[in-house]
Design a protein around this motif. Structure first.
Motif, short mmCIF file in Angstrom:
data_model
loop_
_atom_site.label_atom_id
_atom_site.label_comp_id
_atom_site.label_asym_id
_atom_site.label_seq_id
_atom_site.Cartn_x
_atom_site.Cartn_y
_atom_site.Cartn_z
N ILE A 138 -0.15 -0.70 6.39
CA ILE A 138 -0.17 -2.00 5.73
C ILE A 138 -0.73 -1.86 4.31
N ASP A 139 -1.83 -1.10 4.17
CA ASP A 139 -2.42 -0.88 2.85
C ASP A 139 -1.46 -0.17 1.90
N SER A 140 -0.55 0.62 2.46
CA SER A 140 0.38 1.40 1.64
C SER A 140 1.64 0.63 1.26
N MET A 141 1.83 -0.54 1.86
CA MET A 141 3.05 -1.30 1.59
C MET A 141 3.06 -1.81 0.15
N PRO A 142 4.21 -1.67 -0.50
CA PRO A 142 4.32 -2.23 -1.85
C PRO A 142 4.27 -3.76 -1.80
N GLU A 143 3.97 -4.36 -2.92
CA GLU A 143 3.93 -5.82 -3.02
C GLU A 143 5.23 -6.43 -2.50
N GLY A 144 5.12 -7.42 -1.66
CA GLY A 144 6.29 -8.11 -1.13
C GLY A 144 6.84 -7.53 0.17
N VAL A 145 6.38 -6.36 0.57
CA VAL A 145 6.83 -5.76 1.83
C VAL A 145 5.82 -6.16 2.91
N GLU A 146 6.32 -6.74 3.97
CA GLU A 146 5.45 -7.24 5.03
C GLU A 146 5.67 -6.56 6.38
N GLN A 147 6.83 -5.88 6.53
CA GLN A 147 7.14 -5.28 7.82
C GLN A 147 7.35 -3.77 7.67
N MET A 148 7.23 -3.09 8.80
CA MET A 148 7.41 -1.64 8.80
C MET A 148 8.48 -1.24 9.81
N TYR A 174 -0.91 -7.83 15.23
CA TYR A 174 0.04 -7.53 14.16
C TYR A 174 1.38 -8.23 14.41
N PRO A 175 1.36 -9.54 14.66
CA PRO A 175 2.63 -10.22 14.91
C PRO A 175 3.53 -10.16 13.68
N GLU A 176 4.76 -9.89 13.91
CA GLU A 176 5.80 -9.84 12.87
C GLU A 176 5.61 -8.72 11.86
N ARG A 177 4.74 -7.76 12.11
CA ARG A 177 4.63 -6.58 11.22
C ARG A 177 5.75 -5.58 11.51
N LEU A 178 6.25 -5.60 12.73
CA LEU A 178 7.32 -4.66 13.08
C LEU A 178 8.66 -5.21 12.62
N GLU A 204 -8.22 7.97 -1.09
CA GLU A 204 -7.96 7.01 -2.15
C GLU A 204 -7.70 5.61 -1.58
N LEU A 205 -6.94 5.53 -0.49
CA LEU A 205 -6.71 4.23 0.16
C LEU A 205 -8.01 3.64 0.69
#
Length: 192
Positions: free
Chosen positions: A26-36, A67-71, A148-149
């Motif tokens: 989640i921390d690595s997701m670019p701005e606007g990306v909500e799911q993996m 983590y609802p709706e992260r997938l 770094e994260l």
């Protein structure tokens, strides 16, 4: 993910690692990306690496409740017969919306690449899945990125790396890890 590489039976730590890994993603997701999108390669999977049913249920509970709706999608590659039995046992406990996001990928590299391309750019997919990426895991690079994260996350939470971590010894870091975190923090503050 490679379940066949599982070599631990400390399931409590495995669950903690799952949460840590999802949080890092989640921390690595670019701005606007909500799911993996998860790619889980079952080649070499057997009952030897299978978690107990209770751990699988706990994993599903954490993913569904925390983590609802992260997938976005889960791509299960080359699931063996033994997994299919496990799947029939665990699938009734999976939320129907989540269950619809789970896809089974089989076939030769070309067929797999075609299936993967529905969910991701195959340029980011490893070659052994029929993709184009030459990714090779390098622990030193990976660990530097993790540090770094962590520095960014600690700053976001208002935790000082030099104060709180060193004074209270809350983090089990080696001296080299602390040095790398401090250097990364200093580099980040110079660029801001």
């Amino acid at each position: 993910m490679y379940p066949s590489r599982e070599n631990s039976t400390d399931y409590e730590k495995n669950i903690k690692l799952l949460v840590y890994t999802v949080e890092r993603a989640i921390d690595s997701m670019p701005e606007g990306v909500e799911q993996m999108c998860w790619v889980i390669d079952f080649n070499g999977y057997s009952t030897r690496n299978a978690p107990p049913f209770s751990v699988a249920k706990q994993t599903l509970s954490i993913l569904n409740d925390c983590y609802p709706e992260r997938l976005g999608s889960a791509l299960l590659v080359d699931t063996p017969f033994i997994f299919n039995i496990f799947w029939r046992a665990i699938s009734p406990f999976i939320n129907p919306v989540t269950k619809a996001k789970i896809n089974f990928v089989k076939g030769n590299d070309t067929e797999k690449a075609k299936q993967f391309s529905k969910f991701m750019d195959v340029a980011h997919l490893e070659k052994h899945f029929g993709g184009e990426s030459d990714f090779v895991y390098n622990h030193q690079e990976f660990w530097q990125n993790e540090i770094e994260l962590d520095v960014i996350r600690l700053k976001r939470l208002g935790i000082s790396v030099t104060n709180k971590a060193e004074e209270k010894k809350e983090f089990a870091l080696t001296e080299e890890d602390k040095k790398l975190m401090l250097e990364a923090s200093q580099q980040e503050s110079q660029t801001v």
